[in-house]
Design a protein around this motif. Structure first.
Motif, PDB file in Angstrom:
ATOM      1  N   ILE A 180       0.530  -1.337   0.498  1.00  0.00           N
ATOM      2  CA  ILE A 180      -0.392  -0.216  -0.508  1.00  0.00           C
ATOM      3  C   ILE A 180       0.711   1.071  -0.230  1.00  0.00           C
ATOM      4  CG2 ILE A 180      -1.694   1.582   1.337  1.00  0.00           C
ATOM      5  CD1 ILE A 180      -2.629  -1.379   2.228  1.00  0.00           C
ATOM      6  N   PHE A 181       0.506   2.412  -0.598  1.00  0.00           N
ATOM      7  CA  PHE A 181       1.220   3.612  -1.254  1.00  0.00           C
ATOM      8  C   PHE A 181       1.058   4.252  -0.601  1.00  0.00           C
ATOM      9  CE2 PHE A 181       3.241   6.911  -3.485  1.00  0.00           C
ATOM     10  CZ  PHE A 181       3.953   6.712  -3.003  1.00  0.00           C
ATOM     11  N   HIS A 182       1.448   5.095   0.342  1.00  0.00           N
ATOM     12  CA  HIS A 182       1.357   5.565   1.297  1.00  0.00           C
ATOM     13  C   HIS A 182       1.797   7.357   0.766  1.00  0.00           C
ATOM     14  CE1 HIS A 182       0.710   7.356   5.753  1.00  0.00           C
ATOM     15  NE2 HIS A 182       0.118   7.422   5.571  1.00  0.00           N
ATOM     16  N   GLU A 183       1.371   8.562   0.930  1.00  0.00           N
ATOM     17  CA  GLU A 183       1.129   9.263   0.710  1.00  0.00           C
ATOM     18  C   GLU A 183       2.294  10.249   1.342  1.00  0.00           C
ATOM     19  OE1 GLU A 183       1.276  10.203  -2.969  1.00  0.00           O
ATOM     20  OE2 GLU A 183      -0.051   9.185  -3.671  1.00  0.00           O
ATOM     21  N   LEU A 184       1.380  10.355   2.196  1.00  0.00           N
ATOM     22  CA  LEU A 184       1.969  11.121   3.635  1.00  0.00           C
ATOM     23  C   LEU A 184       3.501  11.031   2.922  1.00  0.00           C
ATOM     24  CD1 LEU A 184      -0.522  11.653   5.648  1.00  0.00           C
ATOM     25  CD2 LEU A 184      -0.760  13.391   4.197  1.00  0.00           C
ATOM     26  N   ASP A 185       3.741   9.688   3.132  1.00  0.00           N
ATOM     27  CA  ASP A 185       5.692   9.848   3.824  1.00  0.00           C
ATOM     28  C   ASP A 185       6.180   8.958   2.638  1.00  0.00           C
ATOM     29  OD1 ASP A 185       4.653   7.193   3.954  1.00  0.00           O
ATOM     30  OD2 ASP A 185       5.303   7.518   6.514  1.00  0.00           O
ATOM     31  N   GLN A 186       5.745   9.215   1.022  1.00  0.00           N
ATOM     32  CA  GLN A 186       6.248   8.406  -0.319  1.00  0.00           C
ATOM     33  C   GLN A 186       6.911   7.331   0.374  1.00  0.00           C
ATOM     34  OE1 GLN A 186       6.295  10.413  -3.357  1.00  0.00           O
ATOM     35  NE2 GLN A 186       3.989  11.044  -2.377  1.00  0.00           N
ATOM     36  N   PRO A 226      15.269   6.567   1.002  1.00  0.00           N
ATOM     37  CA  PRO A 226      15.573   6.742  -0.566  1.00  0.00           C
ATOM     38  C   PRO A 226      16.880   7.440  -0.705  1.00  0.00           C
ATOM     39  CG  PRO A 226      13.513   7.570   0.620  1.00  0.00           C
ATOM     40  CD  PRO A 226      14.466   7.653   1.626  1.00  0.00           C
ATOM     41  N   SER A 227      16.930   6.691  -1.967  1.00  0.00           N
ATOM     42  CA  SER A 227      18.924   7.399  -2.540  1.00  0.00           C
ATOM     43  C   SER A 227      18.816   7.222  -4.097  1.00  0.00           C
ATOM     44  CB  SER A 227      19.772   6.598  -1.524  1.00  0.00           C
ATOM     45  OG  SER A 227      19.886   5.127  -2.823  1.00  0.00           O
ATOM     46  N   HIS A 228      19.922   7.818  -4.384  1.00  0.00           N
ATOM     47  CA  HIS A 228      19.567   7.818  -6.321  1.00  0.00           C
ATOM     48  C   HIS A 228      19.148   6.228  -6.435  1.00  0.00           C
ATOM     49  CE1 HIS A 228      21.488   8.528  -9.863  1.00  0.00           C
ATOM     50  NE2 HIS A 228      21.565   7.530  -9.826  1.00  0.00           N
ATOM     51  N   TYR A 229      19.673   5.484  -6.623  1.00  0.00           N
ATOM     52  CA  TYR A 229      19.417   3.625  -6.591  1.00  0.00           C
ATOM     53  C   TYR A 229      17.909   3.150  -6.073  1.00  0.00           C
ATOM     54  CZ  TYR A 229      23.680   3.631  -8.958  1.00  0.00           C
ATOM     55  OH  TYR A 229      24.527   4.180 -10.020  1.00  0.00           O
ATOM     56  N   HIS A 230      17.888   4.022  -5.295  1.00  0.00           N
ATOM     57  CA  HIS A 230      16.473   3.283  -4.047  1.00  0.00           C
ATOM     58  C   HIS A 230      15.647   4.479  -4.551  1.00  0.00           C
ATOM     59  CE1 HIS A 230      14.589   1.338  -1.505  1.00  0.00           C
ATOM     60  NE2 HIS A 230      14.301   1.796  -0.087  1.00  0.00           N
ATOM     61  N   LYS A 231      14.836   4.497  -4.979  1.00  0.00           N
ATOM     62  CA  LYS A 231      13.700   6.368  -5.129  1.00  0.00           C
ATOM     63  C   LYS A 231      12.809   6.309  -2.851  1.00  0.00           C
ATOM     64  CE  LYS A 231      11.048   9.387  -7.712  1.00  0.00           C
ATOM     65  NZ  LYS A 231      10.216   9.219  -9.117  1.00  0.00           N
ATOM     66  N   PHE A 232      11.921   4.870  -3.163  1.00  0.00           N
ATOM     67  CA  PHE A 232      11.250   4.690  -2.276  1.00  0.00           C
ATOM     68  C   PHE A 232      11.352   3.938  -1.092  1.00  0.00           C
ATOM     69  CE2 PHE A 232       8.436   6.122  -5.730  1.00  0.00           C
ATOM     70  CZ  PHE A 232       8.796   7.393  -5.809  1.00  0.00           C
ATOM     71  N   ARG A 233      11.072   4.588   0.138  1.00  0.00           N
ATOM     72  CA  ARG A 233      11.375   3.786   0.703  1.00  0.00           C
ATOM     73  C   ARG A 233      10.084   2.169   1.173  1.00  0.00           C
ATOM     74  NH1 ARG A 233      10.375   2.847   7.074  1.00  0.00           N
ATOM     75  NH2 ARG A 233       9.124   5.155   6.500  1.00  0.00           N
ATOM     76  N   PHE A 234      10.716   1.643   1.754  1.00  0.00           N
ATOM     77  CA  PHE A 234       9.581  -0.200   2.116  1.00  0.00           C
ATOM     78  C   PHE A 234       9.926  -0.007   3.261  1.00  0.00           C
ATOM     79  CE2 PHE A 234      10.779   0.245  -2.233  1.00  0.00           C
ATOM     80  CZ  PHE A 234       9.041  -1.325  -2.862  1.00  0.00           C
ATOM     81  N   TYR A 257       1.302   5.591   9.818  1.00  0.00           N
ATOM     82  CA  TYR A 257       0.579   6.074   9.205  1.00  0.00           C
ATOM     83  C   TYR A 257      -0.394   6.311   9.091  1.00  0.00           C
ATOM     84  CZ  TYR A 257       0.347   0.480   9.996  1.00  0.00           C
ATOM     85  OH  TYR A 257       0.293  -0.113   9.852  1.00  0.00           O
ATOM     86  N   ALA A 258      -1.269   6.608   8.658  1.00  0.00           N
ATOM     87  CA  ALA A 258      -2.902   6.633   8.298  1.00  0.00           C
ATOM     88  C   ALA A 258      -4.060   5.639   8.458  1.00  0.00           C
ATOM     89  CB  ALA A 258      -3.576   7.690   7.668  1.00  0.00           C
ATOM     90  N   LYS A 259      -4.312   5.027   9.171  1.00  0.00           N
ATOM     91  CA  LYS A 259      -5.466   4.397   9.553  1.00  0.00           C
ATOM     92  C   LYS A 259      -5.764   3.812   8.378  1.00  0.00           C
ATOM     93  CE  LYS A 259      -3.720   2.163  14.206  1.00  0.00           C
ATOM     94  NZ  LYS A 259      -4.476   1.789  15.596  1.00  0.00           N
TER      95      LYS A 259
END
Length: 415
Positions: A180-186, A226-234, A257-259
């Motif tokens: 689930i992609f959480h917009e607030l914290d990307q 996130p970094s150059h080779y890692h755009k989004f955090r999981f 995150y928002a529930k």
């Protein structure tokens, strides 16, 4: 008193329809395990072939057109369920999007309490955001939403998820995560793991999948910033045994995150695509801001709506497997509106409402409104329609209250 005159002092509680389907689903999974490795490879292959067919901007724009019209598409739907890698790479347009949209495991709405809830189930707070599959392979990572449209195309720290100097991994290395992609914290919050580094988890229980998810995700570095080779955090979500303390922690505990409600997973269930009673969702105003259906303006309508699929012989059914029949649409409406088999149609619930007996539909008062939004991929599930029927009395009472209580006066979106 003769032995045959003995009577029980109480009646045995009737088994609910949802509980029967839970038991049947577990039995079917135990008796008929499919080729999970082929399933995972087909899914990863489709992602890669789609993103290479056109630029991302064009894909995102065209993927919104999900309406099924031509009959040729209906004929190809049957074989697309069992594609191999080569066949999947040749699919294009709405056909492959529709196939991909059917790969997620979709929870039913909780309408009763499962047996052995504390022993056989997990519970966790569902993050608010966009449900999607994330696939990493051949040095790239792609996420696709529930309707099959592309969400992001990016490098990641997942195995084979980015083109780096020391190579992107072997051709057999790929990952498939249910997120689930959480917009607030990307952030991509991982709620399930389908495949890791080429190893398929389709035929593994939820207990094992969650164990691997927590151990492997952290090791990969995907949880780093996130970094150059890692755009989004999981990030993994905290999962609890569904006993009293675990349920309390998931319901009231603080999360980053928002529930958006609670998710319940049966520990012994395999990853089953489509709707399944072995995964359940619960929402109320204390654990989700998206409880009641609203219109495009965020206002509560006077009539709640359901979305059903038009099938052969004018039948209207849900998205369940097998589908639940709600009735038949008038032939004049089909002809005048130019409707085709497979169209998703919107109906308002009339004054007669929906009538259920022992969890089974007895009658439905539905008013045809028109075709569903083109971005929608599925009809409502039977459990979701049943939940809406339970909400109708509450909504009717709510609309009579002036002013509406502040506890429910909020902007909510379509479920």
């Amino acid at each position: 008193m003769a032995p045959h005159d003995i009577r029980r002092p109480f009646k045995r509680a009737a088994i609910s329809d949802q509980q029967k389907r839970r038991e049947l689903s577990l039995l079917r999974q135990a008796q008929n395990r499919r080729d999970a490795q082929q399933q995972a490879r087909c899914l990863a292959s489709s992602i890669l072939s789609l993103q290479s067919a056109a630029p991302e901007s064009q894909s995102e724009q065209s993927d919104i057109e999900l309406e099924t019209v031509p009959e040729a598409e209906q004929e190809s739907e049957a074989f697309s369920k069992d594609l191999d890698v080569r066949q999947a790479s040749k699919l294009r347009g709405p056909e492959v999007r529709k196939w991909f949209a059917r790969q997620l495991m979709l929870p039913e709405w909780m309408i009763d309490v499962p047996d052995r809830l504390a022993q056989d189930w997990y519970v966790f707070a569902r993050p608010a955001g966009k449900r999607c599959f994330v696939v990493s392979s051949n040095g790239t990572t792609v996420s696709r939403q529930r309707n099959g449209s592309i969400l992001h195309h990016f490098p990641s720290a997942l195995p084979a998820g980015a083109k780096i100097r020391d190579g992107s991994g072997s051709a057999q290395s790929y990952c498939i995560l249910d997120c689930i992609f959480h917009e607030l914290d990307q952030t991509y919050y991982v709620i399930d793991m389908v495949c890791w580094n080429g190893y398929s988890l389709y035929d593994c229980t939820a207990e094992f999948r969650f164990y691997w998810l927590n151990s492997k995700l952290e090791e990969s570095g995907a949880c780093n910033a996130p970094s150059h080779y890692h755009k989004f955090r999981f990030s993994a979500v905290p999962v609890y045994n569904c006993d009293q303390s675990g349920l309390h922690a998931a319901y009231t505990g603080v999360v980053p995150y928002a529930k958006d409600g609670l998710l319940f997973y049966n520990k012994h269930a395999l990853y089953q695509t489509g709707n399944t009673p072995l995964a359940l969702v619960w929402k109320d105003e204390n654990c989700s801001q998206y409880v009641i259906d609203t219109d495009s303006k965020g206002e509560i309508p006077s009539q709640q709506q359901v979305v059903l699929e038009l099938q052969d012989d004018r039948k209207l059914v849900t998205s369940d497997d097998p589908p639940v029949l709600f009735g038949c649409l008038d032939g004049d409406i089909i002809e005048k509106s130019g409707l085709h088999t497979g169209n998703l149609l919107r109906f308002a619930i009339g004054d007669g409402g929906l009538s259920f007996v022992d969890g089974k539909l007895e009658k439905a008062d539905l008013i045809y409104l028109g075709k569903s939004n083109r971005a929608r991929a599925f009809a409502d599930s039977y459990s979701k329609v049943g939940r809406k029927a339970c909400m109708i009395q509450f909504i009717t009472l709510l609309l009579k209250l002036k002013p509406i209580p502040k506890s429910v006066e909020r902007n909510v979106k379509m479920l």
